[in-house]
Design a protein around this motif. Sequence first.
Motif, PDB file in Angstrom:
ATOM      1  N   UNK A   9       9.616 -17.734   9.736  1.00  0.00           N
ATOM      2  CA  UNK A   9      10.843 -18.007   8.979  1.00  0.00           C
ATOM      3  C   UNK A   9      10.955 -17.048   7.794  1.00  0.00           C
ATOM      4  N   UNK A  10      12.176 -16.924   7.221  1.00  0.00           N
ATOM      5  CA  UNK A  10      12.403 -15.905   6.193  1.00  0.00           C
ATOM      6  C   UNK A  10      11.359 -15.852   5.067  1.00  0.00           C
ATOM      7  N   UNK A  11      10.911 -16.987   4.546  1.00  0.00           N
ATOM      8  CA  UNK A  11       9.919 -16.928   3.468  1.00  0.00           C
ATOM      9  C   UNK A  11       8.626 -16.278   3.956  1.00  0.00           C
ATOM     10  N   UNK A  12       8.233 -16.587   5.184  1.00  0.00           N
ATOM     11  CA  UNK A  12       7.039 -15.981   5.777  1.00  0.00           C
ATOM     12  C   UNK A  12       7.224 -14.489   5.990  1.00  0.00           C
ATOM     13  N   UNK A  13       8.419 -14.108   6.464  1.00  0.00           N
ATOM     14  CA  UNK A  13       8.708 -12.680   6.655  1.00  0.00           C
ATOM     15  C   UNK A  13       8.648 -11.964   5.308  1.00  0.00           C
ATOM     16  N   UNK A  14       9.254 -12.602   4.283  1.00  0.00           N
ATOM     17  CA  UNK A  14       9.261 -11.975   2.954  1.00  0.00           C
ATOM     18  C   UNK A  14       7.823 -11.769   2.460  1.00  0.00           C
ATOM     19  N   UNK A  15       6.951 -12.735   2.745  1.00  0.00           N
ATOM     20  CA  UNK A  15       5.557 -12.595   2.319  1.00  0.00           C
ATOM     21  C   UNK A  15       4.852 -11.476   3.084  1.00  0.00           C
ATOM     22  N   UNK A  16       5.171 -11.358   4.365  1.00  0.00           N
ATOM     23  CA  UNK A  16       4.588 -10.269   5.156  1.00  0.00           C
ATOM     24  C   UNK A  16       5.083  -8.920   4.633  1.00  0.00           C
ATOM     25  N   UNK A  17       6.384  -8.841   4.355  1.00  0.00           N
ATOM     26  CA  UNK A  17       6.934  -7.581   3.848  1.00  0.00           C
ATOM     27  C   UNK A  17       6.328  -7.253   2.480  1.00  0.00           C
ATOM     28  N   UNK A  18       6.090  -8.275   1.684  1.00  0.00           N
ATOM     29  CA  UNK A  18       5.483  -8.038   0.363  1.00  0.00           C
ATOM     30  C   UNK A  18       4.096  -7.411   0.533  1.00  0.00           C
TER      31      UNK A  18
END
Lengths: 249, 321
Positions: free
Chosen positions: A93-102
Amino acid sequence: MKVLVGIKRVIDANVKVRVKADESGVETANVKMTINPFCEIAVEEAVRMKEAGIAEEVVVVTAGPEEARQTLMTALAIGADRAVHVVAEQDIQPLGVAKALKAVVEQESPGLVIVGKQAIDDDSNQTGQMLAALLGWPQATFASKITLGDGEAEVTREIDGGLETLTIKLPAVVTTDLRLNEPRYASLPNIMKAKKKPIDAKTIEEWGVDAAPRLEIVKVSAPGKREAGVIVESVAELVDKLQNEAKVL
Amino acid sequence: MVALVIAEHDNIELKQATLNAVTAAAQLGGEVHILVAGADSAAVVEAAAQVAGVAKVLHADDAAYGHRLAENVAPLISGLADGYDHLLAAATTSGKNIMPRVAALLDVAQISEISEIISADSFVRPTYAGNAMATVRGTDAKKVITIRPTSFDAAADAGGLAAIEAVSGPGDQGLSRFERHELSHSERPELTSADIVVSGGRGMQSGDNFALVEAVADRLGAAVGASRAAVDAGYVPNDYQVGQTGKVVAPNLYIAIGISGAIQHLAGMKDSKVIVAINKDEDAPIFQIADYGLVADLFEVLPELAEELDKQNISKNRGEP
Ligand SMILES: Cc1cc2nc3c(=O)[nH]c(=O)nc-3n(C[C@H](O)[C@H](O)[C@H](O)COP(=O)(O)OP(=O)(O)OC[C@H]3O[C@@H](n4cnc5c(N)ncnc54)[C@H](O)[C@@H]3O)c2cc1C
Ligand SMILES: Nc1ncnc2c1ncn2[C@@H]1O[C@H](COP(=O)(O)O)[C@@H](O)[C@H]1O
């Protein structure tokens, strides 16, 4: 400056999406997949920055299953230099994707991150904003024009009332709208060249990212169906029906 | 349980989408508060305090919040989150810009553009351009939500008597600066809240030809919308776009002219009460969802339609301010 672009593999926009009979999700078997259109625009923008001599390197990243490698190939064929594949078989989900991108941003230290404004499958419109928050960076969403300056960027955004122009400090996250550019078709030689470009693949666990879902998908159902109405023969009949039958005039 | 609704406004006027968000917040079953973050925005606070069902209005007035820059407003909201179970905003471009940033600051999911509230933690939201309705349950303690304005009635903008409380946040983060606006000026009603919407597509062939659409819209007091193809071709400004990636509208009457009916367009208008399609191609998909279809050349029938409305005395001038 290095530009990092986040891309997602989605069901092609031209596919008529069908909900599974058991309401667990949508049919994905034998369905055409592509790069999310907004991500394609993001890749195109980054490649143009490189062609204009503003960016030195364009790195694309996706978090997704083995097959998402194909989507990275598409981006490399447009002109990205190399790719990072955060391999994850589960739905993120988006929060997980954002953490991966971070995590990838921390390794790559780009001066600019470009993502799409919205993935056309989940229609979330969140990831770029979340990434900016996690990094403490500025964000310019729904961009229709990006002008890079010295340590900052001027971005024109498509908003409900028209257009808004902001100046943001770099590094920053920008999300693309439809009218930022028109992506090119990758040429055959570039598609061949893409196959030789490096893809750094590591699992999401190896990246040390907690991408546990925060939303439970209870069910996915088909929307209510609208029935076709009647064909009228003339303008007079149309106005009459709107007045006397539908009573909307 | 208490819910905080983030007001949509321009420092002068409280926008109707806020009223839709208040209705959604009230359905959660607890108290409803509104946050007005702005600069010189006292008039907005006054309007917010009169919204029916609102117990309290929080007012953060600071130059840093004057243009609702996400970098400045998001930490203000996350700083207020302690007292709230739900944080809601309308899924406007402003809400979509700010709320995911708030959610990430709180390390919680954001639930985008819900169209139905099932319980305090379960919601329905359209995905795949409205082709799949997902029922989701949020597992985080706090729910950060954007709501689809057309799916919730507007709360009454009068009759309320909310308490007003000044609040402050960390102010300017020094990350971004507002430069300028280019706002489309129109005497017509706002697209997303208009009673009637008349939209043109690629079939209009030019921006000048949109005068034909406007002539009909003027008589009906209608807002004017467009397909992506018409916007991309430069016939009309970007904020006219109706669809999956533009605006969602659900008027009493939607008239689609020279629009084929791609799924991405339907995503933004198929909840309209009555749909009329005018298209010269009888096989255009738009006819499959239209209540009334007219298979004809728009260049012939639009002037006729304007004339017929005059003849039937339907010219209501509802568009007059
Ligand atoms: C990621 C993505 C997001 C998108 N988002 C949106 C969105 O938000 N909104 C949106 O609208 N689209 C969106 N689209 C585009 C969408 O897929 C269609 O391409 C678009 O809606 C087509 O616009 P149109 O119907 O005006 O043009 P066309 O499909 O070209 O249709 C024109 C119609 O006009 C008719 N016509 C032509 N001349 C006349 C005449 N003289 N008289 C009567 N009829 C005439 C034709 O028969 C035809 O049916 C998106 C696409 C993608 C990939
Ligand atoms: N799995 C993913 N991997 C990389 N980037 C993604 C992924 N999911 C979303 N994004 C990026 O975030 C944008 C917005 O997605 P969303 O917030 O899901 O609507 C997409 O256009 C991508 O650029």
